[in-house]
Design an enzyme around this catalytic site. Sequence first.
Site, short mmCIF file in Angstrom:
data_model
loop_
_atom_site.label_atom_id
_atom_site.label_comp_id
_atom_site.label_asym_id
_atom_site.label_seq_id
_atom_site.Cartn_x
_atom_site.Cartn_y
_atom_site.Cartn_z
N TYR A 68 17.86 47.21 -15.47
CA TYR A 68 17.31 46.85 -14.16
C TYR A 68 16.39 45.65 -14.34
CZ TYR A 68 14.71 47.03 -9.82
OH TYR A 68 14.14 46.68 -8.62
N GLU B 14 16.81 41.17 -6.81
CA GLU B 14 16.99 42.40 -7.58
C GLU B 14 18.37 42.44 -8.22
OE1 GLU B 14 17.75 46.30 -5.67
OE2 GLU B 14 15.95 46.98 -6.70
#
Length: 404
Positions: free
Chosen positions: A109, A207
């Site tokens: 992530y 993101e």
Amino acid sequence: MYIHEWQAKEQLSGYGAPILRGYLACDINEAENVIGNFSGERMVIKAQVHAGGRGKAGGVKLANTKNEAYEYARNMFGMKIVNKQTGLSGKTVSKVYIEDVVNIKKEYYLSLIIDRETSELCFIVSRAGGMEIEEVAERDPDSILKVVVNSFYGLQNFHVRKIALFLDDDSKDKNSFIKSHEKFSALNQIVRAIYNCFLDKDASQIEINPLVETEDDDGNFNGLFLLDAKMNFDDSALYKHKEIEDLFDPDEVNDLEIQAAKFHLNYIKLDSGKIGCMVNGAGLAMATMDMIKYYGSEPANFLDVGGGATKDRVMEALKIILSDVNVKGILINIFGGIVKCDMIAEAIVEAAREIDVKIPLVVRLSGTNFEEGNKILEKSGINLISSSDLRDAAENIVRVTKDL
Ligand code: GDP
Ligand code: MN
């Protein structure tokens, strides 16, 4: 403003971040064409909607053959994705992205946001990629690292090393970010691409979830790719970026919201309520919504007509509120500062006559020329309840719409 996954990947690729080969299809014919011409049998079909969590909702499908791909694409168009991120009304899929498949060794992530505490850009990284980061943060906060970048000296090598060290399972391994020059360079390139793109384009969030590591047949490091990308932009800076503004997708926004934007009204439709609100000023609008909830009902929308509300805008605002079939009553709450309450009253009367408002209407005017305003409302003979303060007004509208 949000953009789609494929658009975000295109942006970031322009800054040197590696993405997979992929093609957009806006209807089933286009999708069949792409699949037919795709080199190789395996591909991923991904629904393009402004929401995450598509994987779990059936919006990401891995096809092993072209026949499977055709079937997945056919099922995906028109499919409704409903989850925490889409809200109750969900998002209907009208575009799919068809992308190469990779063999994933590891999912990470990586995101860049503005940290409100330090007023700086901040990377958020985790080895727990592919999952919802909010859940990871709750369950295991230590598995997340925040790297704040001081805006005066900008992104430095040590920031990237911090990220690399954190992402490594075992820094002594020859295939770790820290030991493998190739792997570190790949990460460095991606971190810098995200950072530069963020600053150049006035983003508010980028993101990558997941950022994936792939390996070759011998188990050696093969590359890092952005498997998913989400990007959000600062609306106030969009005027500087026509190329970003052009990425706006009207399919993703409620029609009423588009209509409202044309008249510079701040309108957001809400899912569950039945009381339409027309208020001047965002703070007052929030307070009005709170008050409606306090008395046991739900607002159908947020609507700020702005400080310089004109007659035209008030008319348009009323029309927009009334086009929402869920609205069973309207609360107008105006504080006259710059705007004068008598002008607002005239606009309400004119609009109510033109549109023929059949549902209960509660009006609260306060501030400049409110006495004149109330007189105009009274004389008009229009069926409405005039309230002197917000508490009364909210209580009244909740009461008269209770059984509607
Ligand atoms: P989201 O659920 O909306 O965040 O959609 P993502 O684009 O993140 O996809 C969800 C998951 O699908 C990823 O975390 C991967 O595990 C999987 N996935 C997507 N593309 C591929 C691929 O090319 N190969 C493999 N093996 N899995 C993929
Ligand atoms: Mn994702």
